[in-house]
Write a protein that holds these residues in place. Structure first.
Motif, short mmCIF file in Angstrom:
data_model
loop_
_atom_site.label_atom_id
_atom_site.label_comp_id
_atom_site.label_asym_id
_atom_site.label_seq_id
_atom_site.Cartn_x
_atom_site.Cartn_y
_atom_site.Cartn_z
N HIS A 1 18.58 -5.11 -7.01
CA HIS A 1 17.32 -4.40 -7.12
C HIS A 1 17.20 -3.87 -8.54
CE1 HIS A 1 16.23 -4.59 -2.92
NE2 HIS A 1 17.44 -4.18 -2.58
N TYR A 2 15.98 -3.68 -8.99
CA TYR A 2 15.72 -3.23 -10.35
C TYR A 2 15.38 -1.75 -10.35
CZ TYR A 2 13.94 -3.23 -15.12
OH TYR A 2 13.77 -2.98 -16.45
N TRP A 3 16.01 -0.98 -11.24
CA TRP A 3 15.67 0.43 -11.44
C TRP A 3 14.78 0.49 -12.67
CZ3 TRP A 3 15.31 4.94 -9.29
CH2 TRP A 3 15.23 6.08 -10.07
N ASP A 4 13.53 0.95 -12.52
CA ASP A 4 12.59 0.96 -13.65
C ASP A 4 12.57 2.27 -14.41
OD1 ASP A 4 11.10 2.75 -12.11
OD2 ASP A 4 9.39 1.41 -11.84
N GLY A 5 13.51 3.14 -14.11
CA GLY A 5 13.58 4.45 -14.76
C GLY A 5 12.99 5.55 -13.91
N LYS A 6 12.21 5.17 -12.90
CA LYS A 6 11.58 6.14 -12.01
C LYS A 6 11.77 5.79 -10.54
CE LYS A 6 7.95 7.35 -15.26
NZ LYS A 6 6.52 7.40 -15.51
N ALA A 7 11.85 4.50 -10.24
CA ALA A 7 11.92 4.06 -8.85
C ALA A 7 12.68 2.75 -8.74
CB ALA A 7 10.51 3.88 -8.28
N TRP A 8 13.23 2.49 -7.56
CA TRP A 8 13.85 1.22 -7.25
C TRP A 8 12.77 0.19 -6.98
CZ3 TRP A 8 18.69 0.37 -8.26
CH2 TRP A 8 19.60 1.42 -8.24
N CYS A 9 12.98 -1.03 -7.43
CA CYS A 9 12.01 -2.10 -7.23
C CYS A 9 12.71 -3.31 -6.62
CB CYS A 9 11.39 -2.51 -8.56
SG CYS A 9 10.52 -1.18 -9.40
N PHE A 10 11.93 -4.08 -5.89
CA PHE A 10 12.41 -5.36 -5.37
C PHE A 10 12.54 -6.32 -6.55
CE2 PHE A 10 10.32 -3.68 -1.49
CZ PHE A 10 11.41 -3.73 -0.65
N PRO A 11 13.19 -7.47 -6.37
CA PRO A 11 13.36 -8.42 -7.48
C PRO A 11 12.07 -8.79 -8.21
CG PRO A 11 14.82 -9.02 -5.71
CD PRO A 11 13.95 -7.89 -5.19
N GLU A 12 10.94 -8.79 -7.52
CA GLU A 12 9.68 -9.13 -8.20
C GLU A 12 9.05 -7.90 -8.85
OE1 GLU A 12 8.93 -8.30 -3.90
OE2 GLU A 12 10.29 -9.60 -4.95
N HIS A 13 9.83 -6.83 -9.01
CA HIS A 13 9.41 -5.58 -9.66
C HIS A 13 8.36 -4.80 -8.87
CE1 HIS A 13 11.80 -6.22 -13.27
NE2 HIS A 13 11.46 -7.49 -13.16
N THR A 14 8.24 -5.07 -7.57
CA THR A 14 7.37 -4.28 -6.70
C THR A 14 8.14 -3.03 -6.31
OG1 THR A 14 6.41 -6.29 -5.81
CG2 THR A 14 6.08 -4.27 -4.53
N PRO A 15 7.60 -1.83 -6.57
CA PRO A 15 8.33 -0.60 -6.23
C PRO A 15 8.69 -0.52 -4.74
CG PRO A 15 6.49 -0.10 -7.65
CD PRO A 15 6.34 -1.55 -7.23
#
Length: 68
Positions: free
Chosen positions: A34-48
């Motif tokens: 999963h991706y951490w965007d600095g504010k929230a966890w996101c799915f692989p397609e960068h959907t929060p």
């Protein structure tokens, strides 16, 4: 590549990027990315991932050093 210990969801990563997130409650060797965007966890397609999604409340871990 060495990895950090598992952190609880209440502790947020310091850096943006990809992290392993425990996908199977009770099994610490079942992880997805999963991706951490600095504010929230996101799915692989960068959907929060919302706080209502169970994936947002799972342990995570990262690398202990920068990949080469």
């Amino acid at each position: 590549m060495k990895k950090t210990p598992w952190f609880p969801f209440s502790i947020k990563p310091v850096r943006k990027g990809w992290y392993e997130v425990n996908e199977c409650p009770g099994f610490m060797d079942c992880a997805g990315m999963h991706y951490w965007d600095g504010k929230a966890w996101c799915f692989p397609e960068h959907t929060p991932i919302t706080e209502y999604t169970s994936a947002a409340k799972r342990p995570w871990r990262g690398l202990t050093e920068k990949p080469q």
